[in-house]
Motif scaffolding. Structure first.
Motif, mmCIF file in Angstrom:
data_model
loop_
_atom_site.group_PDB
_atom_site.id
_atom_site.type_symbol
_atom_site.label_atom_id
_atom_site.label_comp_id
_atom_site.label_asym_id
_atom_site.label_seq_id
_atom_site.Cartn_x
_atom_site.Cartn_y
_atom_site.Cartn_z
ATOM 1 N N THR A 214 0.858 -1.188 0.000
ATOM 2 C CA THR A 214 0.000 0.000 0.000
ATOM 3 C C THR A 214 0.889 1.231 0.000
ATOM 4 O O THR A 214 1.649 1.463 0.946
ATOM 5 N N SER A 215 0.820 2.003 -1.070
ATOM 6 C CA SER A 215 1.716 3.160 -1.235
ATOM 7 C C SER A 215 1.026 4.454 -0.831
ATOM 8 O O SER A 215 -0.160 4.654 -1.104
ATOM 9 N N VAL A 216 1.793 5.324 -0.189
ATOM 10 C CA VAL A 216 1.286 6.597 0.311
ATOM 11 C C VAL A 216 2.208 7.717 -0.187
ATOM 12 O O VAL A 216 3.428 7.624 -0.056
ATOM 13 N N VAL A 217 1.612 8.750 -0.753
ATOM 14 C CA VAL A 217 2.374 9.933 -1.159
ATOM 15 C C VAL A 217 2.109 11.025 -0.138
ATOM 16 O O VAL A 217 0.950 11.324 0.178
ATOM 17 N N PHE A 226 -2.936 8.038 -1.963
ATOM 18 C CA PHE A 226 -2.585 6.667 -1.571
ATOM 19 C C PHE A 226 -3.270 5.681 -2.497
ATOM 20 O O PHE A 226 -4.247 6.003 -3.174
ATOM 21 N N THR A 227 -2.743 4.474 -2.520
ATOM 22 C CA THR A 227 -3.440 3.357 -3.151
ATOM 23 C C THR A 227 -3.339 2.167 -2.212
ATOM 24 O O THR A 227 -2.239 1.785 -1.796
ATOM 25 N N ALA A 228 -4.486 1.622 -1.827
ATOM 26 C CA ALA A 228 -4.550 0.507 -0.889
ATOM 27 C C ALA A 228 -4.462 -0.803 -1.653
ATOM 28 O O ALA A 228 -5.215 -1.028 -2.604
ATOM 29 N N ALA A 229 -3.547 -1.678 -1.245
ATOM 30 C CA ALA A 229 -3.316 -2.938 -1.941
ATOM 31 C C ALA A 229 -3.909 -4.094 -1.156
ATOM 32 O O ALA A 229 -3.569 -4.314 0.014
ATOM 33 N N HIS A 230 -4.795 -4.838 -1.807
ATOM 34 C CA HIS A 230 -5.329 -6.078 -1.259
ATOM 35 C C HIS A 230 -4.743 -7.240 -2.054
ATOM 36 O O HIS A 230 -4.676 -7.168 -3.290
ATOM 37 N N THR A 244 -6.835 10.789 -4.068
ATOM 38 C CA THR A 244 -6.029 11.965 -3.761
ATOM 39 C C THR A 244 -6.891 12.940 -2.976
ATOM 40 O O THR A 244 -8.052 13.173 -3.331
ATOM 41 N N LEU A 245 -6.341 13.503 -1.916
ATOM 42 C CA LEU A 245 -7.087 14.478 -1.149
ATOM 43 C C LEU A 245 -7.321 15.743 -1.981
ATOM 44 O O LEU A 245 -6.525 16.087 -2.855
ATOM 45 N N ARG A 246 -8.425 16.429 -1.683
ATOM 46 C CA ARG A 246 -8.878 17.533 -2.540
ATOM 47 C C ARG A 246 -7.804 18.594 -2.774
ATOM 48 O O ARG A 246 -7.661 19.125 -3.871
ATOM 49 N N ALA A 247 -7.042 18.906 -1.743
ATOM 50 C CA ALA A 247 -6.062 19.990 -1.854
ATOM 51 C C ALA A 247 -4.884 19.640 -2.757
ATOM 52 O O ALA A 247 -4.110 20.533 -3.126
ATOM 53 N N PHE A 248 -4.763 18.371 -3.137
ATOM 54 C CA PHE A 248 -3.578 17.949 -3.891
ATOM 55 C C PHE A 248 -3.916 17.361 -5.258
ATOM 56 O O PHE A 248 -3.046 16.793 -5.921
ATOM 57 N N ARG A 249 -5.157 17.494 -5.684
ATOM 58 C CA ARG A 249 -5.551 16.892 -6.955
ATOM 59 C C ARG A 249 -4.986 17.668 -8.150
ATOM 60 O O ARG A 249 -4.672 18.848 -8.048
ATOM 61 N N GLY A 250 -4.850 16.929 -9.262
ATOM 62 C CA GLY A 250 -4.342 17.546 -10.480
ATOM 63 C C GLY A 250 -2.831 17.604 -10.561
ATOM 64 O O GLY A 250 -2.286 18.260 -11.460
ATOM 65 N N ARG A 251 -2.133 16.903 -9.666
ATOM 66 C CA ARG A 251 -0.668 16.945 -9.662
ATOM 67 C C ARG A 251 -0.042 15.592 -9.986
ATOM 68 O O ARG A 251 1.168 15.415 -9.863
ATOM 69 N N GLY A 252 -0.861 14.616 -10.376
ATOM 70 C CA GLY A 252 -0.330 13.304 -10.750
ATOM 71 C C GLY A 252 0.071 12.430 -9.584
ATOM 72 O O GLY A 252 0.788 11.434 -9.766
ATOM 73 N N LEU A 253 -0.407 12.749 -8.385
ATOM 74 C CA LEU A 253 0.031 12.000 -7.206
ATOM 75 C C LEU A 253 -0.610 10.622 -7.130
ATOM 76 O O LEU A 253 0.005 9.682 -6.605
ATOM 77 N N ALA A 254 -1.850 10.475 -7.627
ATOM 78 C CA ALA A 254 -2.462 9.141 -7.638
ATOM 79 C C ALA A 254 -1.680 8.209 -8.563
ATOM 80 O O ALA A 254 -1.465 7.024 -8.243
ATOM 81 N N LYS A 255 -1.244 8.717 -9.717
ATOM 82 C CA LYS A 255 -0.415 7.918 -10.621
ATOM 83 C C LYS A 255 0.881 7.497 -9.935
ATOM 84 O O LYS A 255 1.349 6.365 -10.088
ATOM 85 N N LEU A 256 1.472 8.420 -9.197
ATOM 86 C CA LEU A 256 2.720 8.128 -8.505
ATOM 87 C C LEU A 256 2.517 7.014 -7.484
ATOM 88 O O LEU A 256 3.308 6.058 -7.419
ATOM 89 N N ALA A 257 1.458 7.118 -6.687
ATOM 90 C CA ALA A 257 1.183 6.085 -5.685
ATOM 91 C C ALA A 257 0.920 4.740 -6.346
ATOM 92 O O ALA A 257 1.414 3.696 -5.901
ATOM 93 N N LYS A 258 0.124 4.740 -7.405
ATOM 94 C CA LYS A 258 -0.227 3.491 -8.076
ATOM 95 C C LYS A 258 0.985 2.865 -8.764
ATOM 96 O O LYS A 258 1.164 1.640 -8.744
#
Length: 307
Positions: A214-217, A226-230, A244-258
């Motif tokens: 499970t990766s966390v940025v 974050f992306t939760a791994a099962h 991605t939390l609202r304040a950090f959207r649009g910066r590619g952080l979900a891609k980074l976590a995944k």
């Protein structure tokens, strides 16, 4: 030769797992996860795990309960699953009827059910008075054979990659992040995660959750995505939630976590990655297609008014 429906017993966990894997091969489950779901169920959810049995063999199952985390009172769910080799014997109808009786007795006003988007399943639901609402796509990625993007050699200032294991002593920051992104998910029912102890029991201590995958940025030390791994501990990996939390959207952080999580999963020997997205969740569908995920199944949520 008669089908009976009864409540789950701990010794049924292996059989229920076999039914779920056969009925929904795009999901990940294990016997410990089945047991934990029953044992950790919040009393407010009035949860029951039903099994359909024929000649001593479990051929179907249904998770049933009140949607106690929803903002709207009176909502409930019932999701019958029957082994493909045993359909047409009445197990699904008996499971659903038993579920509806339980939910009505607990004050539910309507019941939601996931239905595979194929003629037999949709016909089953429509015959019993259920109407379709919204679809969800299940996607698969060949982790063993598909090329994955590499992590950037340097991260932007203040950005760090961690795993959920770093929060083992105090997972509350992940609870708060999960609560925010869950509230923004498209859904007929919706959920407000406001009970930390309930979240610990149901999510953090879920046997399927792999803290090391499970990766966390974080941005300046704060959880941003974050992306939760099962996992099933063998070959199958499932994205339980990516957000991605609202304040950090649009910066590619979900891609980074995944990216980080998928690379870790492949290195750990997992070969099949699965995820699911509401059909209206365009941003996450786009991200998953960018990774190479392909739709492998679709379910359509249905609803029926009780009483």
């Amino acid at each position: 030769m008669t089908v009976i429906v009864r409540d789950f017993r701990p010794g049924d966990a292996e059989a229920v797992t076999r039914v779920r894997r056969a009925a929904l091969p795009f999901q990940v489950t294990t016997p410990p996860a089945v047991l934990a779901q029953v044992e950790s169920a919040n009393p407010a959810g009035k949860y029951r795990l039903l099994v359909a049995e024929r000649d001593g063999e479990i051929i179907g199952t249904a998770g049933v309960g009140i949607a106690y985390e929803s903002r709207t009172p009176g909502l409930s769910y019932a999701n019958p699953q029957v082994h493909p080799d045993h359909r047409g014997l009445g197990a699904g109808g008996l499971l659903l009827r038993t579920a509806e009786e339980h939910l009505a007795a607990e004050g539910a006003e309507s019941v939601y059910a996931w239905v595979l988007d194929e003629p037999g399943s949709r016909g089953f639901a429509e015959k019993r008075g259920y109407r379709p609402t919204r679809p969800v796509h299940f996607l698969r990625l060949d982790l063993a054979g598909r090329a994955l993007p590499e992590l950037p050699t340097t991260l932007p200032p203040g950005v760090e990659l961690r795993t959920a294991a770093a929060y083992a002593a105090d997972p509350r920051p992940l609870f708060e992040a999960d609560a925010e992104v869950t509230a923004d998910e498209p859904s007929d029912i919706g959920a407000e995660l406001d009970d930390y102890e309930d979240w610990l029991a149901d999510t953090w201590h879920d046997p399927l959750l792999d803290l090391g995958l499970t990766s966390v940025v974080t941005v300046d030390g704060r959880v941003a995505a974050f992306t939760a791994a099962h996992t099933d501990g063998r070959t199958r990996y499932l994205s339980g939630m990516t957000g991605t939390l609202r304040a950090f959207r649009g910066r590619g952080l979900a891609k980074l976590a995944k990216t980080d999580s998928l690379l870790r999963a492949r290195a750990a020997g997992y070969t099949d990655a699965f995820t699911s997205n509401d059909a209206e969740n365009g941003p996450m569908l786009a991200i998953n297609r960018w990774f190479g995920y392909e739709i492998c199944a679709t379910e359509v949520r249905h609803v029926r008014a009780l009483g």
